[in-house]
Design an enzyme around this catalytic site. Structure first.
Site, PDB file in Angstrom:
ATOM      1  N   ARG A  27       0.806  -1.222   0.000  1.00  0.00           N
ATOM      2  CA  ARG A  27       0.000   0.000   0.000  1.00  0.00           C
ATOM      3  C   ARG A  27       0.839   1.273   0.000  1.00  0.00           C
ATOM      4  O   ARG A  27       0.455   2.254   0.647  1.00  0.00           O
ATOM      5  CB  ARG A  27      -0.973   0.016   1.174  1.00  0.00           C
ATOM      6  CG  ARG A  27      -2.011  -1.088   1.166  1.00  0.00           C
ATOM      7  CD  ARG A  27      -3.103  -0.727   2.160  1.00  0.00           C
ATOM      8  NE  ARG A  27      -3.440  -1.822   3.027  1.00  0.00           N
ATOM      9  CZ  ARG A  27      -4.629  -2.416   3.073  1.00  0.00           C
ATOM     10  NH1 ARG A  27      -5.579  -2.021   2.259  1.00  0.00           N
ATOM     11  NH2 ARG A  27      -4.868  -3.390   3.914  1.00  0.00           N
ATOM     12  N   LYS A  85     -15.342  -2.095   1.430  1.00  0.00           N
ATOM     13  CA  LYS A  85     -14.041  -2.330   0.795  1.00  0.00           C
ATOM     14  C   LYS A  85     -12.981  -1.426   1.421  1.00  0.00           C
ATOM     15  O   LYS A  85     -13.286  -0.375   1.989  1.00  0.00           O
ATOM     16  CB  LYS A  85     -14.117  -2.065  -0.706  1.00  0.00           C
ATOM     17  CG  LYS A  85     -15.048  -3.010  -1.448  1.00  0.00           C
ATOM     18  CD  LYS A  85     -14.453  -4.418  -1.494  1.00  0.00           C
ATOM     19  CE  LYS A  85     -15.355  -5.378  -2.230  1.00  0.00           C
ATOM     20  NZ  LYS A  85     -16.576  -5.702  -1.484  1.00  0.00           N
ATOM     21  N   ASP A  86     -11.719  -1.842   1.253  1.00  0.00           N
ATOM     22  CA  ASP A  86     -10.599  -1.070   1.786  1.00  0.00           C
ATOM     23  C   ASP A  86     -10.614   0.359   1.268  1.00  0.00           C
ATOM     24  O   ASP A  86     -10.871   0.611   0.089  1.00  0.00           O
ATOM     25  CB  ASP A  86      -9.274  -1.726   1.384  1.00  0.00           C
ATOM     26  CG  ASP A  86      -9.100  -3.090   2.008  1.00  0.00           C
ATOM     27  OD1 ASP A  86      -8.541  -3.158   3.109  1.00  0.00           O
ATOM     28  OD2 ASP A  86      -9.529  -4.074   1.383  1.00  0.00           O
ATOM     29  N   ARG A  87     -10.308   1.275   2.162  1.00  0.00           N
ATOM     30  CA  ARG A  87     -10.178   2.672   1.748  1.00  0.00           C
ATOM     31  C   ARG A  87      -8.863   2.905   1.018  1.00  0.00           C
ATOM     32  O   ARG A  87      -8.830   3.582  -0.010  1.00  0.00           O
ATOM     33  CB  ARG A  87     -10.257   3.579   2.980  1.00  0.00           C
ATOM     34  CG  ARG A  87     -10.021   5.045   2.646  1.00  0.00           C
ATOM     35  CD  ARG A  87      -9.974   5.894   3.904  1.00  0.00           C
ATOM     36  NE  ARG A  87      -9.623   7.270   3.583  1.00  0.00           N
ATOM     37  CZ  ARG A  87      -9.333   8.188   4.492  1.00  0.00           C
ATOM     38  NH1 ARG A  87      -9.351   7.871   5.776  1.00  0.00           N
ATOM     39  NH2 ARG A  87      -9.018   9.410   4.126  1.00  0.00           N
ATOM     40  N   GLN A 169      -8.012  -5.306   9.895  1.00  0.00           N
ATOM     41  CA  GLN A 169      -8.981  -4.232   9.719  1.00  0.00           C
ATOM     42  C   GLN A 169     -10.308  -4.556  10.397  1.00  0.00           C
ATOM     43  O   GLN A 169     -11.093  -3.663  10.704  1.00  0.00           O
ATOM     44  CB  GLN A 169      -9.199  -3.903   8.238  1.00  0.00           C
ATOM     45  CG  GLN A 169      -9.554  -5.067   7.348  1.00  0.00           C
ATOM     46  CD  GLN A 169      -8.357  -5.675   6.666  1.00  0.00           C
ATOM     47  OE1 GLN A 169      -7.405  -6.068   7.330  1.00  0.00           O
ATOM     48  NE2 GLN A 169      -8.407  -5.771   5.347  1.00  0.00           N
TER      49      GLN A 169
END
Length: 362
Positions: A27, A85-87, A169
């Protein structure tokens, strides 16, 4: 967490099924973590729900849902989606807008970080839980370690899967969701918001499951059937009790057709027997406050596979320190869990080591 008032060990590393091959950075930018939602589309074209396939960059799902509601002139509860969903990613997912008797909006006027790729009318709302799975395309940068061993560990993951830990998360930044859940279950704070209650209960339940899975990884039985296991059929929620283990059953587990499962804690009898049930009760006793709180909240016993098979797993070395990895996972499984099995991953969004059950983005 055996003693009353003790805090859950949020930061404790979870055991791996094998040796990590090195370290890497994930990321570093949103495009390094690409997620595509996979949804079963039934043949029900036409209707009062407008479904939108959206690509978002650096945005969380609920914020995009509010943007779409505002643009369409409807209330936020009339926007549906299958899962959050992932930010810190580029994610492609579906939303639905309830527009009875109204035409499609001419212009959504969305920010550049939100792009509509496709629109279609459907007869039903897109509901949470309608997700079949996700496809991930990830970049690992700044790799330092044994590249040959990493290739070997990835090949191993493709054949026998990886421990199916809940990703960090699930627990919030620094484990905040789990800490809030414990305070709420102890009666130290009120939680009136229904969504937040669900989030906190999910964190508590996931902590118990991860603790159980860690015990099965430590003894090597996370991907093997034991007498008394509840074996889940791959891709389905149904399971059966394995009272005796014979060669055919071992082969079905080895092939990925069946998976040993662990308890998602709640009220009612365990589906397992013998030593497997004893272990699940022991883990619940070690986390007695969480287990009792889940029962009081009315959750029923459910099962989750102890391992996940990353389907269509492929990888390519872009250079000596950059690895591209792609795979498909069922709904509810975490890409960071797959990477963490083979690497020590540093998450650039946190500047910290990401471990299942530890710190990871919310």
């Amino acid at each position: 967490m055996s003693a009353a008032g003790a805090q859950p060990d949020i930061e404790a590393p979870r055991p791996r099924a094998g040796r990590p091959a090195g370290q890497g950075l994930i990321r570093q930018q949103a495009a390094d973590f690409a997620v595509e939602e996979l949804i079963e589309m039934e043949p029900d074209e036409g209707g009062e729900h407008l479904w939108l396939r959206v690509r978002k960059t650096g945005e969380n799902t609920e914020h995009v849902a509010r943007l779409l509601a505002q643009a369409a002139g409807i209330r936020a509860q009339h926007v549906g989606y299958a899962g959050r969903k992932d930010r810190h990613a580029v994610t492609t997912q579906w939303f639905s807008l309830h527009l009875p008797g109204r035409p499609d909006p001419a212009d959504f006027a969305l920010p550049p970080s939100v792009e509509i790729l496709e629109m279609r009318r459907r007869r039903r709302k897109l509901a949470v839980g309608g997700l079949r799975g996700n496809r991930f395309c990830l970049l690992v940068r700044e790799f330092a370690g044994d590249a040959a061993l990493l290739d070997e560990r990835l090949r191993e993951a493709r054949v026998r899967g990886v421990p199916n830990y809940f990703g960090a998360q699930r627990f919030g930044r620094g484990g905040s969701n789990l800490a809030q859940a414990l305070a709420w279950l102890r009666g130290e704070r009120r939680v009136d918001d229904r969504k937040l209650r669900g989030l906190l209960l999910s964190a508590a339940r996931s902590q118990l499951f991860n603790a159980l899975l860690a015990r099965r990884v430590a003894d090597g039985s996370w991907c093997e059937a034991r007498e008394g296991d509840a074996l889940l059929l791959d891709g389905r929620g149904s399971f059966f009790l394995a009272e005796a283990i014979e060669a055919t059953l071992r082969e079905r587990v080895a092939s990925g057709e069946l998976h040993p499962s662990g308890a998602l804690w709640g009220r009612g009898a365990l589906a397992t027997r013998f030593g497997v049930a004893e272990l699940e009760r022991a883990v619940a006793a070690d986390h007695a406050e969480l287990a009792a709180g889940l029962e009081r909240a009315g959750l029923e016993q459910e099962r989750r596979a102890l391992r996940v098979m990353p389907r269509e797993l492929a990888w390519d070395w872009l250079d000596g320190t950059t690895l591209a990895v792609s795979f498909r996972l069922p709904a509810g499984c975490f890409a960071t869990t797959v990477l963490d099995e083979v690497l020590e991953c540093r998450d650039a969004t946190l500047a910290a080591v990401a471990r299942p059950g530890g710190r990871d983005p919310a």
